[in-house]
Design an enzyme around this catalytic site. Structure first.
Site, short mmCIF file in Angstrom:
data_model
loop_
_atom_site.label_atom_id
_atom_site.label_comp_id
_atom_site.label_asym_id
_atom_site.label_seq_id
_atom_site.Cartn_x
_atom_site.Cartn_y
_atom_site.Cartn_z
N HIS A 145 0.84 -1.20 0.00
CA HIS A 145 0.00 0.00 0.00
C HIS A 145 0.87 1.26 0.00
O HIS A 145 0.63 2.21 -0.77
CB HIS A 145 -0.91 -0.03 1.23
CG HIS A 145 -1.73 1.21 1.44
ND1 HIS A 145 -3.04 1.30 1.06
CD2 HIS A 145 -1.41 2.41 2.00
CE1 HIS A 145 -3.51 2.50 1.38
NE2 HIS A 145 -2.53 3.19 1.96
N GLU A 146 1.90 1.27 0.85
CA GLU A 146 2.76 2.45 0.94
C GLU A 146 3.64 2.61 -0.29
O GLU A 146 3.88 3.73 -0.76
CB GLU A 146 3.62 2.38 2.20
CG GLU A 146 2.84 2.33 3.50
CD GLU A 146 1.85 3.48 3.66
OE1 GLU A 146 2.10 4.57 3.08
OE2 GLU A 146 0.83 3.30 4.34
#
Length: 291
Positions: A145-146
């Site tokens: 996600h990051e």
């Protein structure tokens, strides 16, 4: 509400510092003394509006390292650090970006964030609580996600959007101040006290309204980063990570980093307009619907 006020206060403080600088340099007094030139005012507003957001972007990595005590991993000293580096290295290669700096910060809550002035000069940091309370598969989804945030250029885009709304807040607040000063108080030359008082009030009101636009964009890019995390780490793992976050009730990051974490605070009613992240239930539903 405290987080909202701190967010707005930080943004307004930057604008006020830049406005004071322009006053000391004689730029704003020159504009005021010569009436309201809309072209000059728009240029002046853009310099100040983009100046604050771009300065914040440039110093973002340095700022979070200092304020949150992020320890950047240069050489892994444990199997966990080795896994963390290699996972981000793998995802970064798949996403087509340069290897970010990777760090850990001491915090009991479960969270992670990405920041940096460009997609190829980013920092991804995770809390020690995330490493302790999530399984490897769940943590890998958070890392995906990051990495997706960095690959999507979300930090840069958010800074540019903030710059645009800052520009128009400054521009229209001064236009409103000018009209009130001229029409209501009949000032014929230069600007009287009504201009400055009205401009400040209008800037506060317009700043609150403008922040709703920025927060809306922040929520939309979370859905996109979830899809990116699902692509890199597996959809089921991304769903499982969000479900785990939902049970852990993660605490929000400090306000200057709230928009860049994996999860933010909840809210309802008018407070929802100022949320940096959509509710976790909505994010989970969106991932399931995309299967």
């Amino acid at each position: 509400m405290k987080r909202i006020l701190l967010f707005l206060g930080t943004n307004i403080a930057i604008l006020l510092v830049l406005s004071l600088t322009m006053n000391l340099l004689g730029v704003e007094p020159f504009l005021n003394a010569n009436g309201l030139n809309l072209t000059s005012l728009l240029f002046f507003s853009a310099v100040m509006g983009f100046g604050g957001s771009l300065i914040s972007l440039v110093i973002s990595k340095w700022m979070v390292k200092k304020s949150m005590g992020v320890q950047v991993i240069e050489t892994p000293s444990s199997s966990t650090e080795f896994w963390l580096l290699e996972t981000i290295r793998k995802y970064s290669a798949e996403a087509g970006i340069k290897m970010p700096e990777v760090g850990i910060y001491e915090a009991s809550e479960v969270n992670a964030f990405a920041t940096g002035m460009s997609r190829n000069s980013s920092l991804i940091a995770v809390s020690s609580g995330l490493l302790q309370q999530m399984t490897r598969k769940e943590a890998e989804a958070v890392l995906g996600h990051e990495v997706a945030h960095a690959a999507n250029g979300d930090m840069v885009t958010l800074a540019l959007i903030q710059g645009v709304v800052n520009t128009f807040v400054l521009f229209f607040s001064r236009v409103i101040g000018h009209l009130v000063d001229r029409v209501v108080f009949k000032t014929e030359r230069g600007h009287g006290p009504a201009f400055f008082i009205t401009s400040i009030i209008a800037q506060l009101v317009l700043g609150i309204l403008a922040s709703i636009i920025v927060m809306w964009f922040s929520r939309q890019r979370e859905f996109r980063a979830d899809q990116g995390g699902a692509s890199l780490a597996g959809r089921e793992n991304m769903i499982a990570a969000l479900q785990r976050l939902n049970t852990l009730h993660p605490q929000p990051l400090p306000d200057n980093m709230a928009a860049f974490g994996i999860a933010g605070g909840g809210g309802s009613g008018i407070k929802r307009l100022f949320m940096t992240h959509p509710p976790l239930e909505e994010r989970i539903a969106a991932l399931k619907a995309a299967q």
